[in-house]
Write a protein that holds these residues in place. Structure first.
Motif, PDB file in Angstrom:
ATOM      1  N   LEU A 296      17.929  15.888  94.064  1.00 55.02           N
ATOM      2  CA  LEU A 296      17.388  16.579  95.234  1.00 55.02           C
ATOM      3  C   LEU A 296      18.362  17.632  95.758  1.00 55.02           C
ATOM      4  O   LEU A 296      17.954  18.748  96.114  1.00 55.02           O
ATOM      5  N   HIS A 297      19.638  17.298  95.791  1.00 54.37           N
ATOM      6  CA  HIS A 297      20.645  18.284  96.221  1.00 54.37           C
ATOM      7  C   HIS A 297      20.681  19.469  95.262  1.00 54.37           C
ATOM      8  O   HIS A 297      20.797  20.624  95.692  1.00 54.37           O
ATOM      9  N   GLN A 298      20.583  19.201  93.972  1.00 55.82           N
ATOM     10  CA  GLN A 298      20.621  20.266  92.962  1.00 55.82           C
ATOM     11  C   GLN A 298      19.413  21.198  93.089  1.00 55.82           C
ATOM     12  O   GLN A 298      19.547  22.413  92.998  1.00 55.82           O
ATOM     13  N   VAL A 299      18.236  20.623  93.320  1.00 51.84           N
ATOM     14  CA  VAL A 299      17.019  21.436  93.444  1.00 51.84           C
ATOM     15  C   VAL A 299      17.093  22.345  94.658  1.00 51.84           C
ATOM     16  O   VAL A 299      16.667  23.505  94.616  1.00 51.84           O
TER      17      VAL A 299
ATOM     18  N   GLU B  81      19.856  23.442  96.168  1.00 49.50           N
ATOM     19  CA  GLU B  81      21.091  24.232  96.226  1.00 49.50           C
ATOM     20  C   GLU B  81      20.861  25.746  96.305  1.00 49.50           C
ATOM     21  O   GLU B  81      21.481  26.415  97.135  1.00 49.50           O
ATOM     22  N   PRO B  82      19.994  26.347  95.478  1.00 47.99           N
ATOM     23  CA  PRO B  82      19.782  27.802  95.602  1.00 47.99           C
ATOM     24  C   PRO B  82      19.260  28.202  96.987  1.00 47.99           C
ATOM     25  O   PRO B  82      19.669  29.219  97.540  1.00 47.99           O
ATOM     26  N   THR B  83      18.381  27.388  97.553  1.00 45.46           N
ATOM     27  CA  THR B  83      17.855  27.673  98.886  1.00 45.46           C
ATOM     28  C   THR B  83      18.956  27.525  99.927  1.00 45.46           C
ATOM     29  O   THR B  83      19.056  28.339 100.854  1.00 45.46           O
ATOM     30  N   ALA B  84      19.796  26.509  99.775  1.00 44.39           N
ATOM     31  CA  ALA B  84      20.902  26.305 100.722  1.00 44.39           C
ATOM     32  C   ALA B  84      21.854  27.498 100.696  1.00 44.39           C
ATOM     33  O   ALA B  84      22.321  27.945 101.750  1.00 44.39           O
ATOM     34  N   ARG B  85      22.131  28.043  99.510  1.00 46.93           N
ATOM     35  CA  ARG B  85      22.992  29.227  99.419  1.00 46.93           C
ATOM     36  C   ARG B  85      22.345  30.420 100.104  1.00 46.93           C
ATOM     37  O   ARG B  85      23.012  31.206 100.776  1.00 46.93           O
TER      38      ARG B  85
ATOM     39  N   LEU C 215      20.929  37.013  99.331  1.00 49.17           N
ATOM     40  CA  LEU C 215      21.536  36.129 100.327  1.00 49.17           C
ATOM     41  C   LEU C 215      22.289  34.988  99.658  1.00 49.17           C
ATOM     42  O   LEU C 215      23.385  34.623 100.079  1.00 49.17           O
ATOM     43  N   ALA C 216      21.711  34.438  98.605  1.00 49.53           N
ATOM     44  CA  ALA C 216      22.385  33.354  97.884  1.00 49.53           C
ATOM     45  C   ALA C 216      23.672  33.855  97.260  1.00 49.53           C
ATOM     46  O   ALA C 216      24.706  33.182  97.295  1.00 49.53           O
ATOM     47  N   ALA C 217      23.654  35.063  96.721  1.00 52.44           N
ATOM     48  CA  ALA C 217      24.864  35.644  96.134  1.00 52.44           C
ATOM     49  C   ALA C 217      25.907  35.925  97.208  1.00 52.44           C
ATOM     50  O   ALA C 217      27.097  35.697  96.992  1.00 52.44           O
ATOM     51  N   ALA C 218      25.468  36.377  98.370  1.00 52.05           N
ATOM     52  CA  ALA C 218      26.400  36.661  99.468  1.00 52.05           C
ATOM     53  C   ALA C 218      27.091  35.397  99.935  1.00 52.05           C
ATOM     54  O   ALA C 218      28.269  35.420 100.299  1.00 52.05           O
ATOM     55  N   ALA C 219      26.386  34.286  99.925  1.00 54.60           N
ATOM     56  CA  ALA C 219      26.974  33.018 100.360  1.00 54.60           C
ATOM     57  C   ALA C 219      28.081  32.582  99.410  1.00 54.60           C
ATOM     58  O   ALA C 219      29.011  31.887  99.814  1.00 54.60           O
TER      59      ALA C 219
END
Length: 133
Positions: A52-55, A57-61, A104-108
């Protein structure tokens, strides 16, 4: 979709490079992050929790990047104070300034930097990006 039209990318938001997030979306996505964390905490085993954390992760970034971008524009506090239960002015900067989720994910991932360095100016919305909201 802007103007209530059909999505030209077949509602494939998870892998759409045109998917954008705005400051008006921040509270929604913060709640989603909490929801996923709660699901992972209640998982029956560690493997499921890790999945669940892995799925997510892109959204969290992307959420982290959105917070950095809004802070750089001086809009973070406004976004956090936004009450989505009241009618809003959809032409306000909070609603009309959006960023590609992939950017945004790349910026994070750039790490801890100073807000307001101007690194987000190139990510402002274009007409193409505004079509997917």
């Amino acid at each position: 979709m802007v103007d209530g039209g059909a999505c030209p990318w077949n509602l494939n938001c998870h892998s759409c490079d045109k998917f954008v997030m705005s400051g008006a979306d921040l509270l929604y996505w913060l709640r989603k992050r909490e929801q996923w964390q709660t699901l992972a905490e209640r998982a029956p085993d560690d493997a499921t929790a890790d999945y669940l954390h892995q799925v997510f992760e892109p959204t969290a970034r992307a959420i982290d990047g959105l917070e950095k971008a809004l802070a750089g524009l001086g809009l973070l506090q406004d976004a956090l104070a936004l009450d989505l239960r009241r009618p809003q002015d959809y032409f306000h900067r909070m609603w009309s300034t959006a960023f590609r989720a992939a950017d945004l994910a790349a910026a994070a991932e750039y790490g801890e930097g100073e807000y307001g360095e101007g690194e987000y100016g190139e990510h402002a919305t274009t007409n193409d990006e505004e079509a997917c909201a």
